[in-house]
Design a protein around this motif. Structure first.
Motif, short mmCIF file in Angstrom:
data_model
loop_
_atom_site.label_atom_id
_atom_site.label_comp_id
_atom_site.label_asym_id
_atom_site.label_seq_id
_atom_site.Cartn_x
_atom_site.Cartn_y
_atom_site.Cartn_z
N ASP A 162 7.02 -3.64 -4.31
CA ASP A 162 6.16 -3.34 -5.10
C ASP A 162 4.62 -4.45 -5.24
OD1 ASP A 162 4.39 -3.85 -7.76
OD2 ASP A 162 6.57 -5.78 -8.56
N ALA A 163 3.97 -3.53 -5.54
CA ALA A 163 2.15 -4.27 -4.68
C ALA A 163 1.08 -3.65 -5.61
CB ALA A 163 1.84 -4.16 -3.27
N ASP A 164 0.15 -3.94 -5.26
CA ASP A 164 -1.17 -3.86 -6.33
C ASP A 164 -1.56 -1.77 -6.25
OD1 ASP A 164 -1.56 -6.63 -6.69
OD2 ASP A 164 -3.19 -6.51 -5.49
N ASP A 165 -2.06 -1.43 -7.30
CA ASP A 165 -2.15 0.01 -7.71
C ASP A 165 -3.51 0.30 -5.90
OD1 ASP A 165 -0.56 0.27 -9.41
OD2 ASP A 165 -0.83 0.59 -10.70
N ALA A 166 -4.38 -0.49 -6.62
CA ALA A 166 -5.47 -0.04 -5.74
C ALA A 166 -5.49 -0.43 -4.61
CB ALA A 166 -6.24 -0.64 -6.46
N ARG A 167 -4.96 -1.27 -4.05
CA ARG A 167 -4.84 -0.88 -2.33
C ARG A 167 -3.00 -0.70 -2.53
NH1 ARG A 167 -4.59 -6.40 -0.84
NH2 ARG A 167 -4.53 -5.95 1.28
N PHE A 168 -2.58 -0.08 -2.66
CA PHE A 168 -1.00 0.33 -2.43
C PHE A 168 -0.88 1.33 -1.36
CE2 PHE A 168 3.13 2.29 -2.22
CZ PHE A 168 4.42 1.21 -2.57
N ASP A 169 -2.25 2.49 -1.06
CA ASP A 169 -2.09 2.72 0.70
C ASP A 169 -2.05 1.60 2.08
OD1 ASP A 169 -1.14 5.15 -0.70
OD2 ASP A 169 -2.94 5.82 -1.22
N GLU A 170 -3.37 1.13 1.73
CA GLU A 170 -3.12 0.28 2.99
C GLU A 170 -2.28 -1.20 2.67
OE1 GLU A 170 -6.43 -4.00 2.68
OE2 GLU A 170 -7.08 -2.28 1.73
N ILE A 171 -1.84 -1.14 2.15
CA ILE A 171 -0.24 -2.09 2.16
C ILE A 171 0.56 -1.34 2.67
CG2 ILE A 171 1.17 -3.39 0.28
CD1 ILE A 171 -1.30 -3.63 -1.29
N LEU A 172 1.12 -0.17 2.35
CA LEU A 172 1.47 0.58 2.75
C LEU A 172 1.89 0.97 4.70
CD1 LEU A 172 4.75 1.69 2.12
CD2 LEU A 172 3.45 3.67 1.71
N MET B 296 2.22 -1.32 -8.63
CA MET B 296 3.61 0.17 -8.27
C MET B 296 4.13 -0.39 -7.02
SD MET B 296 1.65 3.42 -6.37
CE MET B 296 0.10 3.40 -7.85
N LYS B 297 5.46 0.96 -8.73
CA LYS B 297 6.60 -0.26 -7.61
C LYS B 297 7.03 1.45 -7.06
CE LYS B 297 11.12 -2.40 -8.32
NZ LYS B 297 12.09 -3.59 -8.57
N LYS B 298 7.15 0.81 -5.32
CA LYS B 298 7.60 2.48 -4.70
C LYS B 298 9.09 2.19 -4.05
CE LYS B 298 4.02 5.75 -4.90
NZ LYS B 298 3.40 6.31 -4.70
#
Length: 72
Positions: free
Chosen positions: A44-54, A1-3
């Protein structure tokens, strides 16, 4: 996912480069860019962990530039 997120009060290009390097080192991040001129952060990061990465990216940005805010 890219935001993409807006940055507020990013004061110098050197700090933007430090943030970019730190965010790229987070586990699960495929790519990241911080634009000082546009005041934007793109992750641009893994969809499943995006919130944690953010949340980790927010902490890193605060450490590098305490006045800078990421508009979520």
């Amino acid at each position: 996912m890219k935001k993409t997120f807006k940055l507020i009060d990013l004061d110098c290009a050197n700090c933007a480069a430090k943030m970019e390097r730190a965010i790229k080192k987070i586990d699960g991040v495929n790519d990241a860019s911080v634009s000082f001129m546009a005041q934007r952060l793109t992750i641009d990061a893994d969809d499943a962990r995006f919130d944690e990465i953010l949340q980790e990216a927010v902490k890193l940005c605060r450490r590098v530039e305490p006045d800078c805010t990421i508009v979520l």
